[in-house]
Each structure stands twice: as C-alpha cells, then as structure tokens.
Design an enzyme around this catalytic site. Structure first.
Site, PDB file in Angstrom:
ATOM      1  N   ASN A  45       0.634  -1.359  -0.040  1.00 18.83           N
ATOM      2  CA  ASN A  45      -0.188   0.258  -0.060  1.00 18.83           C
ATOM      3  C   ASN A  45       1.214   1.142  -0.201  1.00 18.83           C
ATOM      4  O   ASN A  45       1.988   1.051   0.500  1.00 18.83           O
ATOM      5  CB  ASN A  45      -0.956  -0.071   0.882  1.00 18.83           C
ATOM      6  CG  ASN A  45      -0.260   0.083   2.460  1.00 18.83           C
ATOM      7  OD1 ASN A  45       0.595   0.854   3.207  1.00 18.83           O
ATOM      8  ND2 ASN A  45      -0.430  -1.394   3.180  1.00 18.83           N
TER       9      ASN A  45
ATOM     10  N   LYS B 231       9.024 -18.033  -9.006  1.00 22.01           N
ATOM     11  CA  LYS B 231       8.266 -17.136 -10.164  1.00 22.01           C
ATOM     12  C   LYS B 231       6.899 -17.498 -10.585  1.00 22.01           C
ATOM     13  O   LYS B 231       7.545 -18.077 -11.785  1.00 22.01           O
ATOM     14  CB  LYS B 231       8.909 -16.419 -11.008  1.00 22.01           C
ATOM     15  CG  LYS B 231       9.226 -14.901 -11.307  1.00 22.01           C
ATOM     16  CD  LYS B 231      10.240 -14.402 -12.163  1.00 22.01           C
ATOM     17  CE  LYS B 231       9.207 -13.670 -13.553  1.00 22.01           C
ATOM     18  NZ  LYS B 231       9.393 -13.456 -14.822  1.00 22.01           N
TER      19      LYS B 231
ATOM     20  N   LYS C 157     -14.313   1.700  15.620  1.00 23.00           N
ATOM     21  CA  LYS C 157     -13.188   0.646  15.103  1.00 23.00           C
ATOM     22  C   LYS C 157     -12.716   0.476  16.266  1.00 23.00           C
ATOM     23  O   LYS C 157     -11.958  -0.008  16.965  1.00 23.00           O
ATOM     24  CB  LYS C 157     -12.002   1.775  14.637  1.00 23.00           C
ATOM     25  CG  LYS C 157     -10.845   0.689  13.464  1.00 23.00           C
ATOM     26  CD  LYS C 157     -10.278   0.834  12.950  1.00 23.00           C
ATOM     27  CE  LYS C 157     -11.130   1.183  11.319  1.00 23.00           C
ATOM     28  NZ  LYS C 157      -9.839   2.228  10.368  1.00 23.00           N
TER      29      LYS C 157
ATOM     30  N   LYS D  70     -12.214  -2.525  18.405  1.00 25.15           N
ATOM     31  CA  LYS D  70     -10.798  -2.852  18.494  1.00 25.15           C
ATOM     32  C   LYS D  70     -10.251  -3.227  19.812  1.00 25.15           C
ATOM     33  O   LYS D  70      -9.110  -3.282  20.454  1.00 25.15           O
ATOM     34  CB  LYS D  70      -9.568  -2.089  17.853  1.00 25.15           C
ATOM     35  CG  LYS D  70     -10.048  -1.909  15.921  1.00 25.15           C
ATOM     36  CD  LYS D  70      -8.819  -2.240  15.230  1.00 25.15           C
ATOM     37  CE  LYS D  70      -9.042  -2.098  13.949  1.00 25.15           C
ATOM     38  NZ  LYS D  70      -7.701  -2.431  12.832  1.00 25.15           N
TER      39      LYS D  70
HETATM   40  N1  CTP Z   1      -4.241  -2.834  12.202  1.00 24.11           N
HETATM   41  C1  CTP Z   1      -3.565  -3.738  12.522  1.00 24.11           C
HETATM   42  N2  CTP Z   1      -2.869  -5.009  11.894  1.00 24.11           N
HETATM   43  C2  CTP Z   1      -4.586  -5.436  11.368  1.00 24.11           C
HETATM   44  C3  CTP Z   1      -4.929  -4.446  10.280  1.00 24.11           C
HETATM   45  C4  CTP Z   1      -4.500  -2.958  11.139  1.00 24.11           C
HETATM   46  O1  CTP Z   1      -2.283  -3.998  13.660  1.00 24.11           O
HETATM   47  N3  CTP Z   1      -4.034  -6.299  10.409  1.00 24.11           N
HETATM   48  C5  CTP Z   1      -3.867  -1.899  13.039  1.00 24.11           C
HETATM   49  C6  CTP Z   1      -3.782  -0.644  12.301  1.00 24.11           C
HETATM   50  O2  CTP Z   1      -2.148  -0.103  12.405  1.00 24.11           O
HETATM   51  C7  CTP Z   1      -3.797   0.913  12.749  1.00 24.11           C
HETATM   52  C8  CTP Z   1      -5.264  -0.081  13.016  1.00 24.11           C
HETATM   53  O3  CTP Z   1      -4.952  -1.155  12.971  1.00 24.11           O
HETATM   54  O4  CTP Z   1      -3.816   0.983  13.697  1.00 24.11           O
HETATM   55  C9  CTP Z   1      -6.832   0.170  11.781  1.00 24.11           C
HETATM   56  O5  CTP Z   1      -6.600  -0.361  10.796  1.00 24.11           O
HETATM   57  P1  CTP Z   1      -7.131  -0.192   9.196  1.00 24.11           P
HETATM   58  O6  CTP Z   1      -6.915  -1.362   8.754  1.00 24.11           O
HETATM   59  O7  CTP Z   1      -8.020   0.822   9.298  1.00 24.11           O
HETATM   60  O8  CTP Z   1      -8.441  -1.292  10.587  1.00 24.11           O
HETATM   61  P2  CTP Z   1      -9.586  -2.478   9.621  1.00 24.11           P
HETATM   62  O9  CTP Z   1      -9.978  -3.236  11.014  1.00 24.11           O
HETATM   63  O10 CTP Z   1      -9.334  -2.975   8.366  1.00 24.11           O
HETATM   64  O11 CTP Z   1     -11.061  -1.395   9.185  1.00 24.11           O
HETATM   65  P3  CTP Z   1     -11.035  -1.274   7.694  1.00 24.11           P
HETATM   66  O12 CTP Z   1     -11.769  -2.072   7.371  1.00 24.11           O
HETATM   67  O13 CTP Z   1     -12.786   0.270   8.417  1.00 24.11           O
HETATM   68  O14 CTP Z   1     -10.066  -0.387   7.298  1.00 24.11           O
END
Ligand code: CTP
Length: 398
Positions: free
Chosen positions: A208, A286, A338, A342
């Site tokens: 990303n 590959k 969120k 979380k």
């Molecule tokens: N994060 C993490 N491990 C993952 C995904 C996310 O630790 N596998 C942490 C990121 O570092 C950030 C937070 O979670 O602090 C938010 O991540 P995000 O990708 O936005 O959350 P999602 O649950 O994927 O929500 P959405 O699908 O709405 O993006």
C-alpha cells in the site's frame, strides 16, 4: 543526571572551541565520561594537551591515530558512545555531515555512528544565514540530528546576530535531554509503522502507499521524551529515526511476531498500514505465463489484527494502546466504531482521501478519539502531530 554516560565530543575548528574545554569540565562534573576528538582545524584553536588533560582521556586526532586498530577502531569508537556531540559545529563540518563525507576522523565517526548526534553550531552570522548552511541544517534535522543554538549576540568577528555557539549550560541541558532525561524516561513504547508487503511469489508482492512518515516521526518524538522505543517497521520509504530499536519486517505475520516478541511495553502505538489480507497460495517460484492467456487465481487469507490482539490481550496488555484509522468518509463515526471494535484506548483518525494529500505527504490533520469523545487537531506537519501525540502519551503514563 549524566552519571556514567559516554559522550564522544568532536571539537571543530572555530573560535568557540575554547568553550569546548569548559564543556568537558562541566560534563565530567555531572559524571559523564568524555572521549574527545579534535579536528585538524580544531587544533588551531585549542591544544590536544589541554583537551586530553581536561577529559583525562586520550584525545583522538585524525584517522591515522586509528591505524592502531588494536586500540579502538573508528567504528567501535563511534558506537561505544551513548551520544555524539559536535561543539563547535562549523559551517564546514555541517556541510560535510549533510553530504555524508568522511574524509577525516571526525566525519568518519559521524558517518559510522549508530548513536544520536547533537550539534552546537558556531559561525559568523552571514555564514549561518547563507542558504547553503540553512539547507545543510534542514538536511541534518531531517536526518535526526539534534541542534542546540546558535545564540544571538555579539560575535568574536565584531558582527552581531545568530551564530554564537550556545552557552555551556545550555549544551549540557540539551545533552541531558538527548540522553533521555524526559517525561518518558524509563518507559518502553512500542511503535509499528510503514506498509507491509505480502508476497505473491518471490519477486512480486501486494503493498500500500504508506510512507511510514508518521510512524517514524512518532518514534522520534517518543525517543526525544526519553522513552526506549521498539520500532517495528515494514518496508517504509522514509528512514527509521536514530536512537530507537529498529525491528525491520516485511509481512503482517512477521510484524505480529515482532510485536509479540517486543512486549511488554508501557504503551503501544500502531501506526502501520497493515495489509488485512495475504496471498494464501503464494508461489514458491516466480509465476510464469502458461500460454493459455488465463491469469492466475490468487486466494487470500486474513492476516492477524495486531492492534486488536494486543488491545485485547488481558494480562501483559500495555497500559495504553493506540490505533490509527485511515478513513475516507465519516471519519469520526468510523473511527469511534473502530476504537470499540478493536478494544484500544485511543484512535488517531485521519482522512486519507486523495484530495487531502495526507498519505505520503508532509502534513496530517487528525482527530483523536478517546473515551472522552473526539478531539479535532489542526492540520500540522507530521513532526508536530508526533510531538503532540508523544506529549499526550507521556501525560497518560504519568
Ligand atoms: N492494524 C493492525 N493489524 C492489522 C490491521 C490493522 O495492527 N492486521 C492496525 C493498524 O496499524 C491501525 C488500525 O489497526 O492502527 C486500523 O487499521 P485498519 O486497517 O483501518 O482497520 P480495519 O479493521 O482494517 O478497518 P477498515 O476495514 O475499516 O479499514
């Protein structure tokens, strides 16, 4: 406060070099051990004998001193210190540092060190204000070099303005701060940062656009407040700050393992843009076109949610767990949800819609979501967002 701290003091060639003698005395009074390095130009202003007498140590003078590698090589010399201090830092030394030159002992040590560097610039006001010096200063600061002074006042050359080396007590205070005598002294803070790379095959991956800039700035700001920082970073495009423990990873799974290994911590901040999915059927070799024109099918598996795991771990949970939320719409609602989902204490939410220019940019406009609700911060440079967040973390752990 500086008891048994080892300071490598590089004395450049400027009229303020005489103040370096007093600096050595003061540092030793505070219990520090000073290893002096005198540049050729520095020797024009103070004698090696007075420097080594005050430091009660051998003074290192140029690369040839170190042909006797049995004694101490330049790499070892630059790493045995807790902090490298350059006082006075002349325009010439700053220019060499900014461009990574290593033509003599002092610049070689500065390039080889893995420790933080503090400079006390000293030069004529015109030289200080010259765009070249200001460019070098900006580069050095971007590289994580700390700067004390210069002060404003009458100068030895008869002019007046900025350029005087900071006074010795000021330099001693800056050294104390650089050595972690801040509000987070004794605290361990874990920071995740950067993107993750999820392999498709040995040469391709899914990633990303995260640059890792906000995470790196935050790790630096926490370090500046005295924290011991474990910095778990994916393949970011900005360098990791100096003076933190860097644990470099590629995939989300590796990041999860590195985080588990780095705990316990007093606080954990999850600034990484972790891939939610990895390729479950990643190829060991590959992938080749098979001539049929049919593209390969990738299967995905969910990655561990590192933030949620740590936030919900019960025993051993850091006292403060902070997540980031990158959203493109209804930022507060999504981020508040969120935070609850979380189980973290705070969410730092930002709007990463392309028109904001935040992802990969130099500034950030964040909302801090806590149990008290949402706080909107003004748009600020990422370094300033980091500084404010680090201060809030210090408050929360106080
Ligand atoms: N994060 C993490 N491990 C993952 C995904 C996310 O630790 N596998 C942490 C990121 O570092 C950030 C937070 O979670 O602090 C938010 O991540 P995000 O990708 O936005 O959350 P999602 O649950 O994927 O929500 P959405 O699908 O709405 O993006």
């Amino acid at each position: 406060m500086l008891a048994d701290k080892r300071i490598l003091l590089i004395i450049g060639g400027g009229i303020a070099a005489y103040k370096a003698l007093d600096l050595i005395r003061r540092l030793r009074e505070h219990g520090a051990r000073v290893t002096p390095v005198l540049t050729r130009a520095g020797e024009e202003f103070v004698t090696p004998l007075s420097v080594s007498a005050l430091a009660a140590q051998k003074v290192y003078r140029d690369l040839f001193d170190l042909t006797d590698e049995a004694e101490m090589g330049h790499i070892e010399l630059s790493r045995a210190a807790d902090l490298v201090v350059v006082a006075p830092a002349t325009a010439d030394l700053m220019g060499k540092m900014a461009s990574g030159l290593a033509g003599d002992l002092a610049t070689t040590l500065l390039l080889a060190t893995d420790k933080r560097v503090l400079i006390a610039p000293s030069m004529n006001v015109r030289m200080w204000e010259h765009p070249a010096t200001q460019r070098n200063l900006a580069q050095l600061q971007a590289d994580g070099v700390m700067v004390v002074g210069p002060g404003v006042g009458p100068m030895a050359c008869g002019e007046f303005g900025p350029g005087r080396m900071a006074e010795v007590p000021e330099i001693v205070a800056a050294i104390g701060a650089a050595l972690g005598d801040g509000p987070l002294k004794g605290r361990h803070v874990l920071v995740t940062s950067g993107p993750t790379h999820e392999p498709i095959d040995p040469v391709r991956y899914i990633a990303n656009r995260s640059s890792g800039a906000q995470g790196a700035a935050l790790a630096g700001a926490l370090r500046d407040l005295g924290a011991r920082v474990s910095f778990v970073t994916g393949p970011a495009s900005v360098p990791a700050p100096m003076g933190v423990d860097v644990i470099a990873v590629e995939t989300a799974q590796q990041m999860a393992d590195a985080v588990a290994a780095a705990l316990p911590a007093d606080a954990a901040v999850f600034a990484a843009a972790v891939a939610d999915w990895r390729v479950a059927n990643a190829a060991g070799q590959k992938m080749k076109k098979d001539g049929t024109g049919r593209p390969p099918m990738l299967e995905f598996a969910e990655n561990p949610d590192i933030l949620a795991r740590v936030a919900q771990m019960g025993e051993g949970r850091p006292r403060l767990v902070v997540g980031f939320a990158a959203e493109t719409e209804t930022v507060v609602d999504h981020a508040t949800a969120k935070r609850a989902r979380k189980g973290c204490d705070w969410i730092v939410a930002n709007d990463v819609s392309p028109e904001t220019g935040i992802m990969g940019g130099a500034e950030n406009a964040v909302m801090l979501i806590t149990d008290q609700g949402a706080e909107s911060w003004p748009r600020l440079p990422k370094a300033e967002v980091a500084r404010r967040l680090a201060l809030r973390i210090a408050d929360a752990l106080a």
